[in-house]
Design an enzyme around this catalytic site. Structure first.
Site, mmCIF file in Angstrom:
data_model
loop_
_atom_site.group_PDB
_atom_site.id
_atom_site.type_symbol
_atom_site.label_atom_id
_atom_site.label_comp_id
_atom_site.label_asym_id
_atom_site.label_seq_id
_atom_site.Cartn_x
_atom_site.Cartn_y
_atom_site.Cartn_z
ATOM 1 N N TYR A 150 30.644 36.341 35.815
ATOM 2 C CA TYR A 150 31.267 35.561 36.893
ATOM 3 C C TYR A 150 32.426 34.771 36.316
ATOM 4 C CZ TYR A 150 31.873 32.385 40.819
ATOM 5 O OH TYR A 150 32.416 31.681 41.866
ATOM 6 N N TYR A 160 27.770 25.296 39.035
ATOM 7 C CA TYR A 160 27.380 26.501 38.314
ATOM 8 C C TYR A 160 26.651 26.182 37.009
ATOM 9 C CZ TYR A 160 27.487 31.506 37.506
ATOM 10 O OH TYR A 160 27.119 32.818 37.328
#
EC number: 1.3.1.9
Length: 286
Positions: A150, A160
């Site tokens: 990602y 995140y």
């Protein structure tokens, strides 16, 4: 539509849990393209998920294995070759989990024991998987190894957390092992940096709905779906990409190259309350 891109090839797919998993979609597409596959996940995931349904659909064999256990990985690669009748042509690593995120620990208050688990499961397992396969000489020359990454490996994204560190390490492993495995066996190692995708893992990210919407508005092509990611993986497994290795390949509708889009700016401007506008409705900055 199938093109027989993987006809005669054998593959191992890590991480399929349910039909929302990218690994699940990849297994379906690989099978449609003619591949013979082995599905693997942790023993508990195999019991809790619906992987049996996928195995029936794709005529695949399930071999439970903990991707963080070298012993399990050795047994997996040996058994997979026995079941499929030869060496492996492609492998997908779709394994990721952060205990810190699940426990809602913020990045400036990480539990380091949890961090070690995040790195081991989400990144170091990739190294263990490749190293085990190489020592067993389990992968055919010109084989293909993929892992899902990602863009947070390069950029900071709210929520995140320590998964960003794990993805950075994952991509570094792909480059380092890509050189060694490519030089010695012609095996290519790459990562695919996928758009935010509604999977079981994605649902654990704080503010994921907002992240998904933001990415979709910023990307000129919109977010890439799990099915579209599966298509890309199939191409990377095929002989059409024999000279692509050590790359982090963005599959995100163009998000990774954007600064600000019209759709993003329009939504941003809507967020201003009336007191931030002049008498003509123009936004007052600063």
């Amino acid at each position: 539509m199938a093109y027989n891109l993987l006809k005669g090839k054998r593959g191992i797919i890590f991480g399929a849990l349910n039909d929302a998993s990218i690994a699940w979609k990849v297994a379906e597409r690989a099978s449609e393209e003619g591949a013979q596959i082995v599905l693997t996940n942790t023993p508990v995931a195999c019991r809790m998920g619906t992987i049996d349904e996928l195995a029936k659909k794709t005529n695949a064999t399930i071999i439970p294995a903990d991707a963080t256990s070298v012993d399990d990985l050795e047994k997996l690669f040996v058994q997979a070759q026995e079941v499929m009748g030869g060496k492996i042509d492609f492998v997908l690593h779709s394994v990721a989990m952060s205990v810190n995120m699940r426990k809602k620990r913020t990045y400036d208050d990480l539990d380091y024991g949890f961090l070690n688990k995040t790195l081991d499961i989400s990144a170091i397992s990739f190294h263990k998987m490749i190293q085990t396969a190489k020592k067993l000489d389990a992968i055919n020359e010109n084989g293909s190894i993929l892992a899902l990454s990602y863009v947070a490996a390069q950029r900071t994204f709210f929520g995140y957390n320590d998964m960003a560190d794990a993805k950075s390490l994952l991509e570094s492993i792909a480059r380092s092992f890509g050189y060694i495995y490519g030089r010695e066996k012609g095996v290519r190692v790459n990562t695919i940096s996928q758009s935010p995708t509604f999977t079981t893992a994605g649902g654990g990210i704080k503010g994921f709905d907002g992240l998904y919407d933001f990415s979709d508005r910023m990307s000129p092509l919109g977010n890439a779906s799990a099915d579209e990611c599966a298509d890309y993986c199939v191409v990377m497994f095929s002989d059409l990409t024999k000279k692509v290795t050590m790359q982090n390949l963005y599959h995100d509708g163009g998000f990774s190259s954007m600064g600000m889009s019209l759709r993003g700016m329009t939504q941003y401007e809507k967020s201003f309350i009336d007191e931030n506008r002049d008498e003509n409705g123009k936004i007052i900055y600063g």
